[in-house]
Scaffold this motif. Sequence first.
Motif, short mmCIF file in Angstrom:
data_model
loop_
_atom_site.label_atom_id
_atom_site.label_comp_id
_atom_site.label_asym_id
_atom_site.label_seq_id
_atom_site.Cartn_x
_atom_site.Cartn_y
_atom_site.Cartn_z
N UNK A 106 0.85 -1.20 0.00
CA UNK A 106 0.00 0.00 0.00
C UNK A 106 0.88 1.24 0.00
N UNK A 107 0.28 2.36 -0.34
CA UNK A 107 1.04 3.62 -0.37
C UNK A 107 1.31 4.10 1.05
N UNK A 108 2.27 5.04 1.17
CA UNK A 108 2.57 5.60 2.49
C UNK A 108 1.36 6.35 3.05
N UNK A 109 0.62 7.03 2.17
CA UNK A 109 -0.55 7.78 2.62
C UNK A 109 -1.61 6.83 3.18
N UNK A 110 -1.83 5.70 2.50
CA UNK A 110 -2.81 4.72 2.96
C UNK A 110 -2.39 4.13 4.30
N UNK A 111 -1.09 3.88 4.40
CA UNK A 111 -0.53 3.30 5.62
C UNK A 111 -0.71 4.28 6.79
N UNK A 112 -0.39 5.55 6.53
CA UNK A 112 -0.53 6.58 7.57
C UNK A 112 -2.00 6.72 7.98
N UNK A 113 -2.90 6.63 7.00
CA UNK A 113 -4.33 6.83 7.27
C UNK A 113 -4.87 5.79 8.24
N UNK A 146 -6.51 7.31 11.57
CA UNK A 146 -7.94 7.09 11.78
C UNK A 146 -8.22 6.59 13.20
N UNK A 147 -7.15 6.14 13.90
CA UNK A 147 -7.27 5.69 15.29
C UNK A 147 -6.90 6.82 16.26
N UNK A 148 -6.86 8.06 15.73
CA UNK A 148 -6.52 9.25 16.52
C UNK A 148 -5.10 9.21 17.07
N UNK A 149 -4.21 8.56 16.35
CA UNK A 149 -2.79 8.55 16.72
C UNK A 149 -2.14 9.78 16.09
N UNK A 150 -1.41 10.58 16.88
CA UNK A 150 -0.76 11.79 16.35
C UNK A 150 0.13 11.47 15.15
N UNK A 151 0.27 12.43 14.24
CA UNK A 151 0.98 12.18 12.98
C UNK A 151 2.42 11.72 13.20
N UNK A 165 3.69 10.13 15.76
CA UNK A 165 3.68 8.77 16.28
C UNK A 165 3.29 7.80 15.17
N UNK A 166 2.36 8.20 14.32
CA UNK A 166 1.95 7.36 13.20
C UNK A 166 3.12 7.10 12.26
N UNK A 167 3.94 8.12 12.05
CA UNK A 167 5.12 7.96 11.18
C UNK A 167 6.09 6.94 11.77
N UNK A 168 6.23 6.97 13.09
CA UNK A 168 7.11 5.99 13.75
C UNK A 168 6.59 4.56 13.53
N UNK A 169 5.27 4.40 13.66
CA UNK A 169 4.67 3.08 13.51
C UNK A 169 4.79 2.58 12.07
N UNK A 170 4.61 3.48 11.12
CA UNK A 170 4.75 3.12 9.70
C UNK A 170 6.18 2.69 9.42
N UNK A 171 7.13 3.44 9.96
CA UNK A 171 8.54 3.11 9.78
C UNK A 171 8.86 1.72 10.35
N UNK A 172 8.31 1.43 11.53
CA UNK A 172 8.53 0.13 12.16
C UNK A 172 7.92 -0.99 11.33
N UNK A 207 6.55 10.74 2.15
CA UNK A 207 5.31 11.52 2.26
C UNK A 207 5.48 12.91 1.62
N UNK A 208 6.66 13.48 1.84
CA UNK A 208 6.95 14.80 1.29
C UNK A 208 6.98 14.75 -0.23
#
Length: 294
Positions: free
Chosen positions: A250-257, A261-266, A268-275, A288-289
């Motif tokens: 999936x795309x990074x945007x979809x992954x971040x979403x 959508x679980x109200x996780x700050x952006x 923190x969400x980036x950290x989780x996507x990276x992991x 993302x940039x």
Amino acid sequence: MYTAIKEKDMSEYGTLFLCATPIGNLEDITYRVLRTLQEVDLIAAEDTRNSIKLLNHFEIKTPMTSYHEFNKIEKAYQLIDLLKQGKQIALITDAGTPGISDPGEELVKLAIEQGIRVSSLPGPAACITALTMSGQSTRRFTFEAFLPREKKERKKILEELKTRTSTIILYEAPHHLVSTLEELHEALGNRSISLCRELTKKHEEVRKTTLEDVLAYYKDNEPRGEYVLILEGRNPKEMEEERAQAWCSMSFEEHMAIYESQDIPRKEAMKLVAKDRGISKRDVYQALLSSSEE
């Protein structure tokens, strides 16, 4: 130090003794179990016809009563009443340790609920005997005993086993062995497996192989004896790689979403996507940039 079983505690209740009996070789019975079977007031046996052979061999004359799958609730209450009267009762199964994949589990639960002392006398257990000689990892294991015969429940358990990273222990009868191996191969893939049979007996055998190879073997060889199957657990590294591949589809945007959508700050969400993807947070930020500039 072990106290004499005839000595009652303050409640005047008797004790329920879980006595492990041989799974094949009669020499595996312990002195403590023999003494206890001689001294208790009653022996509750899963199959009295089978257990009488053991008792006769060791010249034990203690009275026996049946306690099995089909009377485990009603008979449990009768045994509890006897224990409350101060009777000492030993529980034995057809072979091995009571309470392991047999109705003794129900009696133990009820006894503890009623404040009755339960004592387990160590001895043979087919699952542990097979595991130690299987050649599979012994550090962590999951004991499933017999898979459920009901199709829906069986399918559910097989799905759960797909992601188990611990060694898996199963029991199976010879007439169901091939069909069970086929289901395991379909659900889990070509895992390493050790098939253990005739444990502690003259023709004891351990066959360490793969699910594919053992299925080929049993096309020409009829299964005989009761089996303990020791299956290799799922490789954790492979699971991580599969998860990473799934996220990367999936795309990074979809992954971040998903996280946002679980109200996780952006951040923190980036950290989780990276992991999830096995990359750095900076890589996620750059991706993302770049996407936003397109």
